[in-house]
Scaffold this motif. Structure first.
Motif, PDB file in Angstrom:
ATOM      1  N   LEU A  56     -12.654  26.486 -26.534  1.00 54.65           N
ATOM      2  CA  LEU A  56     -12.264  26.533 -25.122  1.00 54.65           C
ATOM      3  C   LEU A  56     -12.345  25.122 -24.549  1.00 54.65           C
ATOM      4  O   LEU A  56     -13.238  24.340 -24.882  1.00 54.65           O
ATOM      5  N   SER A  57     -11.430  24.812 -23.653  1.00 54.33           N
ATOM      6  CA  SER A  57     -11.439  23.517 -22.966  1.00 54.33           C
ATOM      7  C   SER A  57     -11.025  23.723 -21.521  1.00 54.33           C
ATOM      8  O   SER A  57     -10.698  24.837 -21.112  1.00 54.33           O
ATOM      9  N   THR A  58     -11.021  22.641 -20.755  1.00 56.59           N
ATOM     10  CA  THR A  58     -10.729  22.641 -19.306  1.00 56.59           C
ATOM     11  C   THR A  58     -11.582  23.672 -18.580  1.00 56.59           C
ATOM     12  O   THR A  58     -11.131  24.324 -17.638  1.00 56.59           O
ATOM     13  N   LEU A  59     -12.830  23.800 -19.004  1.00 52.95           N
ATOM     14  CA  LEU A  59     -13.723  24.784 -18.381  1.00 52.95           C
ATOM     15  C   LEU A  59     -14.280  24.280 -17.060  1.00 52.95           C
ATOM     16  O   LEU A  59     -14.550  23.082 -16.882  1.00 52.95           O
ATOM     17  N   THR A  60     -14.477  25.202 -16.145  1.00 49.51           N
ATOM     18  CA  THR A  60     -15.162  24.941 -14.885  1.00 49.51           C
ATOM     19  C   THR A  60     -16.210  26.022 -14.684  1.00 49.51           C
ATOM     20  O   THR A  60     -16.300  26.981 -15.461  1.00 49.51           O
ATOM     21  N   THR A  61     -16.995  25.877 -13.624  1.00 47.06           N
ATOM     22  CA  THR A  61     -18.021  26.885 -13.354  1.00 47.06           C
ATOM     23  C   THR A  61     -17.403  28.263 -13.138  1.00 47.06           C
ATOM     24  O   THR A  61     -18.063  29.282 -13.341  1.00 47.06           O
ATOM     25  N   ALA A  62     -16.134  28.319 -12.753  1.00 48.61           N
ATOM     26  CA  ALA A  62     -15.457  29.606 -12.548  1.00 48.61           C
ATOM     27  C   ALA A  62     -15.300  30.372 -13.853  1.00 48.61           C
ATOM     28  O   ALA A  62     -15.034  31.591 -13.831  1.00 48.61           O
ATOM     29  N   ASN A  63     -15.464  29.698 -14.987  1.00 46.38           N
ATOM     30  CA  ASN A  63     -15.335  30.356 -16.296  1.00 46.38           C
ATOM     31  C   ASN A  63     -16.650  30.927 -16.813  1.00 46.38           C
ATOM     32  O   ASN A  63     -16.701  31.468 -17.922  1.00 46.38           O
ATOM     33  N   THR A  64     -17.701  30.831 -16.012  1.00 47.84           N
ATOM     34  CA  THR A  64     -18.978  31.430 -16.396  1.00 47.84           C
ATOM     35  C   THR A  64     -18.850  32.954 -16.437  1.00 47.84           C
ATOM     36  O   THR A  64     -18.317  33.568 -15.499  1.00 47.84           O
ATOM     37  N   VAL A  65     -19.317  33.550 -17.535  1.00 47.86           N
ATOM     38  CA  VAL A  65     -19.298  35.016 -17.659  1.00 47.86           C
ATOM     39  C   VAL A  65     -20.589  35.479 -18.313  1.00 47.86           C
ATOM     40  O   VAL A  65     -21.123  34.817 -19.205  1.00 47.86           O
ATOM     41  N   ALA A  66     -21.074  36.639 -17.856  1.00 49.06           N
ATOM     42  CA  ALA A  66     -22.243  37.254 -18.478  1.00 49.06           C
ATOM     43  C   ALA A  66     -21.836  37.900 -19.787  1.00 49.06           C
ATOM     44  O   ALA A  66     -20.646  38.152 -20.044  1.00 49.06           O
ATOM     45  N   ALA A  67     -22.817  38.204 -20.618  1.00 49.88           N
ATOM     46  CA  ALA A  67     -22.538  38.786 -21.933  1.00 49.88           C
ATOM     47  C   ALA A  67     -21.757  40.083 -21.833  1.00 49.88           C
ATOM     48  O   ALA A  67     -20.836  40.337 -22.634  1.00 49.88           O
ATOM     49  N   ALA A  68     -22.080  40.897 -20.839  1.00 50.25           N
ATOM     50  CA  ALA A  68     -21.421  42.207 -20.727  1.00 50.25           C
ATOM     51  C   ALA A  68     -19.924  42.074 -20.509  1.00 50.25           C
ATOM     52  O   ALA A  68     -19.142  42.974 -20.887  1.00 50.25           O
ATOM     53  N   ALA A  69     -19.492  40.972 -19.900  1.00 54.61           N
ATOM     54  CA  ALA A  69     -18.059  40.745 -19.654  1.00 54.61           C
ATOM     55  C   ALA A  69     -17.575  39.533 -20.413  1.00 54.61           C
ATOM     56  O   ALA A  69     -16.572  38.914 -20.043  1.00 54.61           O
ATOM     57  N   GLY A  70     -18.279  39.196 -21.521  1.00 56.52           N
ATOM     58  CA  GLY A  70     -18.040  37.946 -22.196  1.00 56.52           C
ATOM     59  C   GLY A  70     -17.104  38.007 -23.385  1.00 56.52           C
ATOM     60  O   GLY A  70     -16.176  38.818 -23.438  1.00 56.52           O
ATOM     61  N   TYR A  71     -17.390  37.137 -24.334  1.00 55.30           N
ATOM     62  CA  TYR A  71     -16.511  36.910 -25.477  1.00 55.30           C
ATOM     63  C   TYR A  71     -17.011  37.682 -26.706  1.00 55.30           C
ATOM     64  O   TYR A  71     -18.211  37.685 -27.003  1.00 55.30           O
ATOM     65  N   ASP A  72     -16.086  38.354 -27.398  1.00 58.15           N
ATOM     66  CA  ASP A  72     -16.407  38.958 -28.690  1.00 58.15           C
ATOM     67  C   ASP A  72     -15.218  38.775 -29.622  1.00 58.15           C
ATOM     68  O   ASP A  72     -14.162  38.268 -29.210  1.00 58.15           O
ATOM     69  N   CYS A  73     -15.403  39.150 -30.873  1.00 60.28           N
ATOM     70  CA  CYS A  73     -14.345  38.987 -31.859  1.00 60.28           C
ATOM     71  C   CYS A  73     -14.218  40.256 -32.696  1.00 60.28           C
ATOM     72  O   CYS A  73     -15.221  40.810 -33.181  1.00 60.28           O
ATOM     73  N   ILE A  74     -12.976  40.713 -32.835  1.00 60.14           N
ATOM     74  CA  ILE A  74     -12.687  41.834 -33.734  1.00 60.14           C
ATOM     75  C   ILE A  74     -12.256  41.251 -35.078  1.00 60.14           C
ATOM     76  O   ILE A  74     -11.280  40.491 -35.154  1.00 60.14           O
ATOM     77  N   VAL A  75     -13.017  41.595 -36.112  1.00 59.64           N
ATOM     78  CA  VAL A  75     -12.713  41.119 -37.460  1.00 59.64           C
ATOM     79  C   VAL A  75     -12.121  42.296 -38.243  1.00 59.64           C
ATOM     80  O   VAL A  75     -12.793  43.310 -38.467  1.00 59.64           O
ATOM     81  N   SER A  76     -10.855  42.173 -38.639  1.00 61.92           N
ATOM     82  CA  SER A  76     -10.158  43.239 -39.358  1.00 61.92           C
ATOM     83  C   SER A  76      -9.980  42.849 -40.814  1.00 61.92           C
ATOM     84  O   SER A  76      -9.853  41.660 -41.143  1.00 61.92           O
ATOM     85  N   GLY A  77      -9.983  43.866 -41.698  1.00 64.81           N
ATOM     86  CA  GLY A  77      -9.748  43.645 -43.112  1.00 64.81           C
ATOM     87  C   GLY A  77      -8.479  44.352 -43.556  1.00 64.81           C
ATOM     88  O   GLY A  77      -7.621  44.713 -42.741  1.00 64.81           O
ATOM     89  N   THR A  78      -8.375  44.541 -44.837  1.00 66.07           N
ATOM     90  CA  THR A  78      -7.188  45.206 -45.383  1.00 66.07           C
ATOM     91  C   THR A  78      -7.234  46.702 -45.049  1.00 66.07           C
ATOM     92  O   THR A  78      -8.278  47.356 -45.199  1.00 66.07           O
ATOM     93  N   ALA A  79      -6.099  47.232 -44.531  1.00 65.60           N
ATOM     94  CA  ALA A  79      -6.016  48.667 -44.188  1.00 65.60           C
ATOM     95  C   ALA A  79      -6.270  49.492 -45.445  1.00 65.60           C
ATOM     96  O   ALA A  79      -5.923  49.074 -46.559  1.00 65.60           O
ATOM     97  N   PRO A  80      -6.890  50.633 -45.306  1.00 63.74           N
ATOM     98  CA  PRO A  80      -7.258  51.314 -44.058  1.00 63.74           C
ATOM     99  C   PRO A  80      -8.683  51.064 -43.633  1.00 63.74           C
ATOM    100  O   PRO A  80      -9.249  51.879 -42.895  1.00 63.74           O
ATOM    101  N   CYS A  81      -9.289  49.929 -44.040  1.00 68.87           N
ATOM    102  CA  CYS A  81     -10.696  49.686 -43.717  1.00 68.87           C
ATOM    103  C   CYS A  81     -10.855  49.449 -42.211  1.00 68.87           C
ATOM    104  O   CYS A  81     -10.033  48.759 -41.576  1.00 68.87           O
ATOM    105  N   ALA A  82     -11.917  50.006 -41.661  1.00 72.68           N
ATOM    106  CA  ALA A  82     -12.175  49.853 -40.222  1.00 72.68           C
ATOM    107  C   ALA A  82     -12.548  48.419 -39.891  1.00 72.68           C
ATOM    108  O   ALA A  82     -13.163  47.705 -40.699  1.00 72.68           O
ATOM    109  N   ALA A  83     -12.173  48.004 -38.687  1.00 74.31           N
ATOM    110  CA  ALA A  83     -12.524  46.664 -38.209  1.00 74.31           C
ATOM    111  C   ALA A  83     -13.973  46.624 -37.775  1.00 74.31           C
ATOM    112  O   ALA A  83     -14.595  47.644 -37.472  1.00 74.31           O
TER     113      ALA A  83
END
Length: 302
Positions: A56-83
């Motif tokens: 992330l770049s060009t961040l300001t204080t307006a980009n502050t977020v708590a964990a509950a509304a924050g960043y996560d990542c979905i990691v997917s594999g080869t179908a039909p395996c669940a992400a």
């Protein structure tokens, strides 16, 4: 990924996830919404939205977020395996301090041997650290205020002169360890003029009608001004009939003297020795000139 704390300057942060599996793909999200590379609606700029590291770049204080509304990542594999979905983490963006008035180079004199630097900054929870040539200063024999907005130096000599490249600067730190460094500035310490050898009373004869006064002084950028009874002398013939040379050197030479040029010390000759500004000048003692009439023979033996 872990919670990240960033500063508005440089306004960058990154999150990383490490995963194992077959044919992995990644999708970063903010508050459950898939991110795409480029400028976001919240003003931040995203790259790596589909890699294991989100930048992330060009961040300001307006980009502050708590964990509950924050960043996560979905990691997917080869179908039909669940992400697999990572934990959601927070981003805190603190305002970096800003400097509105930079320190300026200082010129000091060996007497009184003092100088100070001041910085004006804005931000939250500011702390200050003054440095000399990149090394943190601590309060001591000749330093005070090393952790304040104003650095004070005392007991300075010409040995304390520092060029800009190796001079004084201040690191201003605010919330979340966000820091900004001032410009680096010089210190010049000039030696105050001091007179080591005073002029002395002189006695001259009307023939050859010459006399001289000398002063020996030390200091930085010395200039000289001889005076008679407090009035600056200039080279050339004077109103009293004498002729002056060396009026602005360390040796004053007088010629074409007569008894009329005799002066007592109280109304006599002195020299003002000036150095580099703003150092105060030194004035020599005032000395007398006595001109005696040379004997003349009006009737030669025959």
């Amino acid at each position: 990924p872990t919670d990240q704390t960033a500063c508005s300057t440089p306004g960058t942060a990154s999150f990383t996830v490490a995963a194992a599996g077959t044919g992995l793909t990644y999708q970063w999200r903010l508050n459950g919404v898939n991110l795409v590379n480029g400028v976001q609606g919240n003003g931040s700029t995203v790259s790596g939205a589909t890699t294991n590291t989100l930048s992330l770049s060009t961040l300001t204080t307006a980009n502050t977020v708590a964990a509950a509304a924050g960043y996560d990542c979905i990691v997917s594999g080869t179908a039909p395996c669940a992400a697999a979905t990572s934990t959601s983490v927070a981003l805190t963006v603190n305002t970096a301090p800003s400097i509105s008035a930079q320190p300026v180079a200082q010129i000091a004199c060996s007497n009184p041997g003092t100088a100070s630097y001041t910085i004006t900054a804005a931000g939250t929870g500011l702390t200050y650290q003054w440095r000399l040539n990149g090394v943190n200063l601590v309060d001591g024999a000749n330093v005070s205020g090393s952790n304040t907005a104003t650095l004070n130096l005392t007991n300075l000599t010409s040995a304390n002169t520092a060029a800009t490249a190796s001079g004084y600067d201040c690191v201003v730190t605010g919330a979340g360890s966000c820091a900004v460094t001032s410009t680096r500035v010089a210190l010049t310490v000039n030696t105050v003029p001091s007179i080591g050898t005073q002029p002395t009373d002189q006695t001259a004869c009307s023939t050859p009608g010459t006399a001289s006064f000398t002063v020996a002084a030390a200091g930085t950028g010395l200039t000289y001004q001889w005076r008679l009874n407090g009035v600056n002398l200039v080279n050339g013939v004077q109103g009293n009939g004498s002729t002056v040379s060396g009026a602005t050197t360390n040796t004053l030479s007088l010629s074409t003297l007569t008894t009329a040029n005799t002066v007592a010390a109280a109304a006599g000759y002195d020299c003002i020795v000036s150095g580099t500004a703003p150092c105060a000048a030194a004035t020599s003692t005032r000395v007398a000139l006595t001109v005696n009439t040379t004997p003349s023979i009006s009737s030669q033996p025959v």
